[in-house]
Design an enzyme around this catalytic site. Sequence first.
Site, mmCIF file in Angstrom:
data_model
loop_
_atom_site.group_PDB
_atom_site.id
_atom_site.type_symbol
_atom_site.label_atom_id
_atom_site.label_comp_id
_atom_site.label_asym_id
_atom_site.label_seq_id
_atom_site.Cartn_x
_atom_site.Cartn_y
_atom_site.Cartn_z
ATOM 1 N N HIS A 326 25.555 47.066 46.047
ATOM 2 C CA HIS A 326 26.459 46.016 46.537
ATOM 3 C C HIS A 326 26.769 46.138 48.013
ATOM 4 C CE1 HIS A 326 27.631 44.431 42.530
ATOM 5 N NE2 HIS A 326 27.343 45.668 42.145
ATOM 6 N N LYS A 513 39.955 37.152 51.211
ATOM 7 C CA LYS A 513 39.040 38.241 50.864
ATOM 8 C C LYS A 513 39.689 39.542 51.318
ATOM 9 C CE LYS A 513 35.981 36.022 53.432
ATOM 10 N NZ LYS A 513 34.802 35.919 52.566
ATOM 11 N N ARG A 514 39.139 40.684 50.907
ATOM 12 C CA ARG A 514 39.682 41.941 51.393
ATOM 13 C C ARG A 514 39.637 42.000 52.918
ATOM 14 N NH1 ARG A 514 40.985 46.276 47.827
ATOM 15 N NH2 ARG A 514 41.222 47.503 49.712
ATOM 16 N N LYS A 519 34.184 41.610 57.887
ATOM 17 C CA LYS A 519 34.446 40.241 57.423
ATOM 18 C C LYS A 519 35.054 39.375 58.533
ATOM 19 C CE LYS A 519 35.217 41.781 52.618
ATOM 20 N NZ LYS A 519 34.210 41.071 51.800
ATOM 21 N N THR A 621 31.392 36.224 46.860
ATOM 22 C CA THR A 621 31.487 35.344 45.689
ATOM 23 C C THR A 621 32.606 34.325 45.869
ATOM 24 O OG1 THR A 621 32.733 37.137 44.657
ATOM 25 C CG2 THR A 621 30.455 36.851 43.951
ATOM 26 N N LYS A 625 33.121 30.205 44.861
ATOM 27 C CA LYS A 625 34.300 29.590 44.224
ATOM 28 C C LYS A 625 34.792 28.410 45.046
ATOM 29 C CE LYS A 625 35.281 34.198 42.656
ATOM 30 N NZ LYS A 625 35.850 35.498 43.081
#
Length: 780
Positions: A326, A513-514, A519, A621, A625
């Site tokens: 991952h 998100k985290r 990110k 992911t 969504k």
Amino acid sequence: MNRITSQNIETFLLQNYGKSIKTASTIELYNAVSRVALGCVADKMYSNSGKKRAGYLSAEYLVGRVIYANLYNMGEIDTVRKILEEKGIDLEKFEEIEDLALGNGGLGRLAACFLDSAATCSIPLDGYGIRYRYGLFKQSLVDGFQTEGADDWQRFGDPWSIRREEDVVEIVFGDQEVKAVPYDMPIIGYGGDMVNTLRLWQSEPKVPFDFIAFNDEKYSDAVKEKNRAEDISRILYPKDDTYEGKKLRLKQQYLFSSASLQDIVRKLKRAGRSPKDIGEYYSLQLNDTHPVVAIPELIRILVEEEELSFSTALKIAEKVFAYTNHTIMPEALEKWDVKLFKAVLPKVYPYVRKINSSLKNQLKKLNIPQEELKKYSIIEDNKIFMARMAIYATHSINGVAQIHTEILKNTALPEWYKIYPQRFNNKTNGITQRRWLALANQELSSLISTKIGEGWITDLSQLKALEKLKGDEEFLHQLREVKQLKKNQLAAYIEKNEGIKIDTSFIFDVQIKRLHEYKRQLLNAFSILDTYYGIKEGRIKDFKPTVYIFGAKAAPGYFRAKGIIKLINEISRLIREDPVVNKFMQVVFISNYNVSYAEKIVPAADISEQISTAGTEASGTGNMKLMLNGALTIGTYDGANVEIVQQAGEENNYIFGARVEDIAEIEASYNPSALIEKNPRLKVVVEALIDGTLRDEGTEMFQELYDSITEGASWHKPDHYYLMLDFIDYCDTRLRANQDFKDPRLIAEKSLMNIANAGSFSSDRTIKQYAEEIWQLGNK
Ligand code: 26Q
């Protein structure tokens, strides 16, 4: 299947609390409905067709709220709503019940989606994991800083679990022995026909307490061993990136890996089968390296208890196990200190050595030159490399999006790809449309179903049929109405939860998100600042008002990530206090972002921010969504974004920034300071960190962020994630999107194209691919 009736619920309430539906508290009602529902499916949990099964070994399951999804899949949600309504109670009352958060983020949520999809698609898949006493911490924001609290999720009981005393196993560590006690949760497929189980192991002492010590009034001594045993499954580690060689973490991994294997071996024996045939009856998927210790453990069991030779046992392991990667971030790859590993798992370590020797022989046979051996070695520099063991001793290694799998093959693990090309395969992630559309967005679901029927609930590719409505003005109008409704609902929720009012006529621009440097929430923050100055200076005109919504937890020890949270909250204050700009912009950082919060934010989003540095986000992911709920993606060419725009069309989304190849090319000569000096817009936003515009209350957090961009640190080069490189392109792209929103019809059409092409991102598709291509379970 038995049905839920008001009589069953009343009986439960009377027997357990001496109450009725009318007098019961929310918790009591929750327990009653859950327990009665469990009673309707429990028999199916323990029926076994005798055919080959798969097991999903995962240290994390980010389940979220259980009751609605279960009642929905059972087809009982309307019945229960009615039963409660008759007594004047709202089904929404159960929103007070907290999430089951036994996971950090994407990897844990993926595991939960897979279980839902497998049960729905009639795939016999058992989940195995850890029953943490405390799940992911609760986040609150105090003066804009993150603070953490314990997630005491079992406080009011756990009505969805069945403790299975008869399946207890013993776990042996170098310095202690404990019991692993299984708790089973039903995984109910849509339609209620198939019920799989999620078996979570809890660590307990072999003896409840030391009687003699207690008798001698040495009370804390008496419970010392008990606490030491319970410590193992006490907490979920709140990190989802950097690896740390913590002893307790290794114990957690071994606890559930060994317990699950012992469980499977025992089941085989009970069914009159030989454990050496395990490969005929089971396929086990390793969710990242967290359960990889299961490989030497299975070999140990087969050699020591079934008297197989090592090489036979290794072959069996290769057949049984498959490994999913991952992440390619080097700091996330697990490598255990040999000394620690040996001390914690003395009985397992010899098998790690044997696997390593076997690998060496194999490499020799393959004529791998001496100087290349180091790259492969499972034990090297007194460390055990778990990913290498996972590749060598399994038959399948998969990435989680096309681009990620390509990076694994060509950049991260080329030496392995060279010798085992047939082992590498891709399984692009997915999400369950039952939770993320049917339950989270009932209004959109109904609208879709009136047009194309309900088939999409179990076959998401049917959404494609919506494309024909592209020119249907009424439908586009209805789509916009649904979006507005969901925005209104979210705004009401945020007002109740955070005490913040938002204008629902604004564009909802969402990054959830985290919190991670890769990110790039910081890039988003810088760009918001740029827009702020642009509006103030008159450089940006006709700006369509936008509210920027953030939701993110930072690992408690991740100072820089926490600095970014504070920064976003400071930018929020700056804008709020500016009477000119606050008519156009608002920034909201919601607290305690979790699955249930996501279920409210996702349907309300106009814009989905997916802006990781190209090559860093394995898949994502949340992007799926948001797409499924009609948000337009502003994103980089990274992870599953690539496939999202392939499906939905680049013209219906906003792609920007450097690509993986671009970054590889400039990497060596990258100079963020030169970019900052050249471009005043960059300079202004970066300097805002340290020129007094924004205040970090003496924590030096902002100075540290500044340094990370301009100077780097010992472990990082400056601007490691290329914020400055992508900044202008990002700001321009955002502005282009902003201007497009002036044409609501155009946006509705793009939104429709995203929904209609989200079909391939169902986890039903993903899990069928695992079942057919890796586990060889066939169609059923
Ligand atoms: C490792 C060692 C010690 C403590 C914790 C950990 C640890 C825990 C969780 C390391 C990593 C994780 C989680 C990683 C994760 O969530 N990865 C995400 O997986 C998603 C599902 O495949 C992808 O969509 C995301 O791109 C990826 O970041």
